[in-house]
Design a protein around this motif. Structure first.
Motif, PDB file in Angstrom:
ATOM      1  N   ARG A  92       0.812  -0.976   0.054  1.00  0.00           N
ATOM      2  CA  ARG A  92       0.196  -0.604   0.631  1.00  0.00           C
ATOM      3  C   ARG A  92       0.890   1.175   0.160  1.00  0.00           C
ATOM      4  O   ARG A  92      -0.105   2.383  -0.720  1.00  0.00           O
ATOM      5  CB  ARG A  92      -1.012  -0.234   1.074  1.00  0.00           C
ATOM      6  N   GLU A  96       0.805   4.027  -3.009  1.00  0.00           N
ATOM      7  CA  GLU A  96       0.511   5.141  -2.957  1.00  0.00           C
ATOM      8  C   GLU A  96       1.397   6.519  -3.069  1.00  0.00           C
ATOM      9  O   GLU A  96       1.262   7.723  -3.411  1.00  0.00           O
ATOM     10  CB  GLU A  96      -0.477   5.327  -1.201  1.00  0.00           C
ATOM     11  N   ALA A 124     -12.803   0.433  -3.370  1.00  0.00           N
ATOM     12  CA  ALA A 124     -12.148   1.602  -2.618  1.00  0.00           C
ATOM     13  C   ALA A 124     -10.940   2.474  -3.723  1.00  0.00           C
ATOM     14  O   ALA A 124     -11.254   4.185  -3.190  1.00  0.00           O
ATOM     15  CB  ALA A 124     -11.637   0.414  -1.663  1.00  0.00           C
ATOM     16  N   LEU A 125     -10.176   1.951  -3.912  1.00  0.00           N
ATOM     17  CA  LEU A 125      -9.382   1.968  -5.188  1.00  0.00           C
ATOM     18  C   LEU A 125     -10.056   3.225  -5.927  1.00  0.00           C
ATOM     19  O   LEU A 125      -9.207   4.222  -5.873  1.00  0.00           O
ATOM     20  CB  LEU A 125      -8.771   1.063  -5.754  1.00  0.00           C
ATOM     21  N   GLU A 127     -12.738   4.508  -5.514  1.00  0.00           N
ATOM     22  CA  GLU A 127     -12.667   5.949  -5.143  1.00  0.00           C
ATOM     23  C   GLU A 127     -11.284   6.717  -4.710  1.00  0.00           C
ATOM     24  O   GLU A 127     -11.868   8.380  -4.540  1.00  0.00           O
ATOM     25  CB  GLU A 127     -13.318   5.223  -3.481  1.00  0.00           C
ATOM     26  N   TRP A 128     -10.491   5.796  -4.149  1.00  0.00           N
ATOM     27  CA  TRP A 128      -9.497   6.975  -3.916  1.00  0.00           C
ATOM     28  C   TRP A 128      -8.365   7.273  -5.199  1.00  0.00           C
ATOM     29  O   TRP A 128      -8.256   8.556  -5.121  1.00  0.00           O
ATOM     30  CB  TRP A 128      -8.623   6.106  -3.274  1.00  0.00           C
ATOM     31  N   GLN A 131     -10.985  10.476  -4.970  1.00  0.00           N
ATOM     32  CA  GLN A 131     -10.478  11.159  -4.270  1.00  0.00           C
ATOM     33  C   GLN A 131      -9.042  12.854  -5.071  1.00  0.00           C
ATOM     34  O   GLN A 131      -9.544  13.467  -4.721  1.00  0.00           O
ATOM     35  CB  GLN A 131     -10.738  11.016  -2.974  1.00  0.00           C
ATOM     36  N   TYR A 132      -8.356  11.997  -5.451  1.00  0.00           N
ATOM     37  CA  TYR A 132      -7.025  12.056  -5.918  1.00  0.00           C
ATOM     38  C   TYR A 132      -6.861  12.859  -7.682  1.00  0.00           C
ATOM     39  O   TYR A 132      -5.784  13.454  -7.701  1.00  0.00           O
ATOM     40  CB  TYR A 132      -5.876  11.270  -5.371  1.00  0.00           C
TER      41      TYR A 132
END
Ligand code: GTP
Ligand code: MG
Length: 204
Positions: A92, A96, A124-125, A127-128, A131-132
């Motif tokens: 992770r 990241e 979730a990935l 969504e991440w 978000q970025y």
């Protein structure tokens, strides 16, 4: 895209090991989903990237340079239980950090196996990435393992789960090469490769 040259450049676990700055396209997905196979197919190479039926083959961030102009970045797969816990915990922060630091990233190809509905960690990935503000496309791999009608059904079903139009999700098979041209043309339009290299004669 006319791929004239493709070469392995380096493997990295941390930013100081990333290669010189050039535009990059990254590939991300669960272990064994077919990341390395997709890259080989796009580059018309059989064994540039090592593939394996044993999940967890790619453990480092691997950089490949295409036409000496931009990189494909093969990221290690996630979510494979048999990889040791210690190994998984390294994944992770490594990934990241890459996404947070790499300023030359044009976009990510997220691979999902067409036979399975996306899992929580995959949602979730995505969504991440939202978000970025990291642009991504979704490629559904191993289409040859389903009949045509099941491919269409899963395509629609996964698009519904992801709340994305079907057109933004490409059905692909490394075995039959289905979807290969569509992936390249998406890189040229959606990720802007066509704009970055209009005069270099690498695009058709
Ligand atoms: P890791 O590096 O372990 O994360 O895996 P990966 O995502 O790079 O997967 P890889 O490309 O190594 O493929 C895993 C296995 O699936 C290999 O045995 C491939 O031959 C097989 N495979 C990959 N893509 C396809 C496909 O489109 N169709 C079929 N039938 N098999 C595929
Ligand atoms: Mg791999």
């Amino acid at each position: 895209m006319i791929v004239k040259t493709s070469e392995f450049v380096t493997s990295a676990v941390k930013p100081s090991q990333y290669p010189e700055s050039l535009p990059q396209l990254a590939f991300c997905g669960r272990s064994n989903v077919g990341k390395s196979s997709l890259i080989n197919c796009l580059l018309n190479r059989k064994k540039l990237v090592k593939t394996s039926s044993t999940p967890g083959k790619t453990r480092l961030i691997n950089f490949f340079i295409i036409n000496k102009l931009f990189y494909f970045v093969d990221l290690p797969g996630y979510g494979y239980a048999k990889v040791s816990k210690k190994e998984r915990e390294k994944w992770r922060p490594m990934i990241e950090t890459y996404f947070k630091i790499e300023e030359n990233l044009l976009g990510v190809t997220v691979l999902l196996d067409i036979r399975h509905n996306p899992r929580d960690e995959e949602l979730a990935l995505l969504e991440w990435f939202d978000q970025y503000h990291i642009p991504y496309i979704v490629v559904l791999t191993k289409a040859d393992k389903l009949s045509k009608s099941k491919q269409m059904k899963q395509h629609k079903h996964i698009a519904d789960i992801l709340s994305r139009p079907k057109e933004g999700i490409i059905v692909f098979s490394a075995k039959t090469r289905k979807g290969k041209e569509q992936v390249w043309s998406t890189y040229e339009t959606f990720f802007g490769l066509g704009e970055i290299f209009p005069e270099k004669g690498v695009l058709v």
